[in-house]
Motif scaffolding. Structure first.
Motif, PDB file in Angstrom:
ATOM      1  N   ALA A 168       0.830  -1.206   0.000  1.00 51.70           N
ATOM      2  CA  ALA A 168       0.000   0.000   0.000  1.00 51.70           C
ATOM      3  C   ALA A 168       0.864   1.256   0.000  1.00 51.70           C
ATOM      4  CB  ALA A 168      -0.936  -0.010   1.210  1.00 51.70           C
ATOM      5  N   THR A 172       1.083   4.260  -3.105  1.00 46.90           N
ATOM      6  CA  THR A 172       0.795   5.682  -2.891  1.00 46.90           C
ATOM      7  C   THR A 172       2.004   6.587  -3.060  1.00 46.90           C
ATOM      8  OG1 THR A 172       1.124   5.380  -0.504  1.00 46.90           O
ATOM      9  CG2 THR A 172      -1.127   5.168  -1.349  1.00 46.90           C
ATOM     10  N   SER A 173       3.193   6.111  -2.646  1.00 44.47           N
ATOM     11  CA  SER A 173       4.329   7.034  -2.669  1.00 44.47           C
ATOM     12  C   SER A 173       5.665   6.364  -2.966  1.00 44.47           C
ATOM     13  CB  SER A 173       4.433   7.759  -1.318  1.00 44.47           C
ATOM     14  OG  SER A 173       4.565   6.830  -0.256  1.00 44.47           O
ATOM     15  N   THR A 177       6.477  -0.653  -6.638  1.00 45.15           N
ATOM     16  CA  THR A 177       5.142  -1.225  -6.482  1.00 45.15           C
ATOM     17  C   THR A 177       5.095  -2.673  -6.954  1.00 45.15           C
ATOM     18  OG1 THR A 177       4.217   0.979  -6.859  1.00 45.15           O
ATOM     19  CG2 THR A 177       2.707  -0.889  -7.030  1.00 45.15           C
TER      20      THR A 177
END
Length: 238
Positions: A168, A172-173, A177
């Motif tokens: 997660a 988001t940042s 990923t």
């Protein structure tokens, strides 16, 4: 209590193989710009992917493996088996909500979150439902399979939730990923296999008489109860 059949073990083994094999083959078919560290598994089954059917097929079969494991893993108890089945259904449903070529997809994100959370939380049900260890009042009762003992099952869920949290964060940042998603996916696919092997080993030990008896009953010839049988009553699905 029925033991885990051979085909149940085979489907549990097939889950991580299908997952890793699917993204490896599908990734090899993508253009040079695809980066497995940065890009997600979902992109391999997306609308713009090359030969998307490879990853789509792998996800469908992976979900079926989870469903098959939930059907035969009676030692886990109904709550855990339900969560595992939810994870399987959500994994299959991912193919119905492919990630768009540009931007994100709320429906895809929700289904993916449900799948990962269900597959991360299912060990907790067995930890809370089955016996937690030696019972002083019933010393002849064997411990449950190691994968379903309180400390082991809770630790498994904590590790899987930590992996989900990492994923997660990367979504988001972060910039890794794809790596976080792959590590998390492998983690949730391996625990059903370990649980199946644990249950099968415990049942074989009980069936062959290798399960130790309590100190007060060891000389009486009393057969110890099946370690796969929940302490709160028989498995209604057995």
């Amino acid at each position: 209590m029925r033991a885990v059949p051979n085909w149940g073990v085979a489907t549990a083994v097939a889950a991580p193989v299908l997952l890793v094999g699917g993204w490896t083959v599908a990734g090899a078919r993508q253009p040079a710009g695809y980066d497995p560290i940065r890009d997600t598994i979902s992109e391999l089954a997306g609308r713009d992917a090359t030969d998307a059917w490879i990853m789509i097929s792998a996800l469908v079969l992976l979900g079926c493996c989870y469903l098959a494991t939930a059907a035969v893993l009676h030692a886990a108890g109904l709550p855990s088996r339900f969560l595992l089945a939810v994870g399987g259904v959500a994994t299959i449903a991912l193919v119905a909500f492919p990630r768009p070529t540009v931007g994100g997809s709320l429906s895809h994100g929700i289904v993916a979150t449900v799948a990962v959370l269900a597959l991360a939380l299912w060990p907790v049900g067995s930890a809370l439902r089955l016996s937690r260890g030696p019972d002083a009042s019933h010393p002849w009762t064997p411990q449950p399979p190691w994968a379903f003992r309180r400390g082991v099952a809770l630790s498994a869920t904590l590790v899987l939730l930590a992996l989900f949290g990492w994923f997660a964060f990367e979504v988001t940042s972060g910039s890794r990923t794809g790596l976080a998603e792959r590590v998390t996916a492998v983690g949730v696919s391996l625990w059903p296999l370990l649980a199946v092997l644990s249950a099968r080993r415990a049942h074989l030990a009980w069936a062959t008489g290798a399960t130790p008896l309590g100190p007060t009953l060891s000389a009486t010839g009393v057969v110890p109860p099946d370690p796969l049988l929940p302490t709160d009553g028989p498995d209604r699905l057995a």
